[in-house]
Motif scaffolding. Structure first.
Motif, PDB file in Angstrom:
ATOM      1  N   LYS A 166      35.516  32.632  39.225  1.00  0.00           N
ATOM      2  CA  LYS A 166      35.660  32.236  38.768  1.00  0.00           C
ATOM      3  C   LYS A 166      35.679  33.132  37.527  1.00  0.00           C
ATOM      4  N   TYR A 167      36.421  33.399  36.833  1.00  0.00           N
ATOM      5  CA  TYR A 167      36.465  33.981  35.745  1.00  0.00           C
ATOM      6  C   TYR A 167      35.377  33.411  34.105  1.00  0.00           C
ATOM      7  N   VAL A 168      34.528  34.085  34.071  1.00  0.00           N
ATOM      8  CA  VAL A 168      33.534  33.565  33.374  1.00  0.00           C
ATOM      9  C   VAL A 168      33.139  34.044  31.507  1.00  0.00           C
ATOM     10  N   LYS A 169      34.120  35.119  31.268  1.00  0.00           N
ATOM     11  CA  LYS A 169      34.516  36.113  31.193  1.00  0.00           C
ATOM     12  C   LYS A 169      34.823  36.800  30.746  1.00  0.00           C
ATOM     13  N   ALA A 170      35.675  36.942  29.648  1.00  0.00           N
ATOM     14  CA  ALA A 170      37.070  39.124  29.686  1.00  0.00           C
ATOM     15  C   ALA A 170      36.220  39.113  28.413  1.00  0.00           C
ATOM     16  N   TYR A 171      36.041  40.426  28.354  1.00  0.00           N
ATOM     17  CA  TYR A 171      35.805  41.738  28.154  1.00  0.00           C
ATOM     18  C   TYR A 171      36.469  41.548  26.980  1.00  0.00           C
ATOM     19  N   ASP A 172      37.777  41.817  27.344  1.00  0.00           N
ATOM     20  CA  ASP A 172      38.845  42.930  26.542  1.00  0.00           C
ATOM     21  C   ASP A 172      39.769  41.820  26.276  1.00  0.00           C
ATOM     22  N   PRO A 173      39.981  41.598  25.015  1.00  0.00           N
ATOM     23  CA  PRO A 173      40.832  40.463  24.794  1.00  0.00           C
ATOM     24  C   PRO A 173      42.543  39.935  25.441  1.00  0.00           C
TER      25      PRO A 173
END
Length: 107
Positions: free
Chosen positions: A80-87
């Motif tokens: 699961k993707y929790v957070k993406a650091y690249d906008p």
């Protein structure tokens, strides 16, 4: 004893135990790669256990992700993707990568 839901839409289930994992309606993309090869991105998944989150360097950047497992047999299915650091990758947040080799399409 939990009741088994009846689904009227195509769905994807765990290849090992046939536990329903995701509905076809929640499929966002078929253009992903994971450990075992091709994978799908779903906006929602069911009957999964979400593991501990960690930062991981993937092909499109660094993300905070958590591995996901079938709630019935424990098979690792993807993450699961929790957070993406690249906008530019924010659209993946909250999504589920599920490896094609780990699921079956049912009708």
């Amino acid at each position: 004893m939990a009741e088994t839901a009846t689904y009227n839409h195509p769905l994807f289930s765990c290849r090992i135990c046939q536990n329903p994992i995701a509905l076809r309606d929640d499929l966002l993309s078929k253009r992903f790669l994971a450990k075992s090869g091709r994978a799908y991105l779903f906006g929602h998944a069911m009957n999964v256990v979400v593991g501990k989150k960690e930062d991981r360097k993937l092909m499109t950047g660094t993300f905070s992700v958590a591995d996901i497992f079938c709630s019935k047999c424990g098979q690792e299915l993807g993450w699961k993707y929790v957070k993406a650091y690249d906008p530019s990758q924010k659209y993946k947040e909250g999504g589920f990568i599920i490896e094609i080799a780990k699921i079956l399409k049912e009708y």
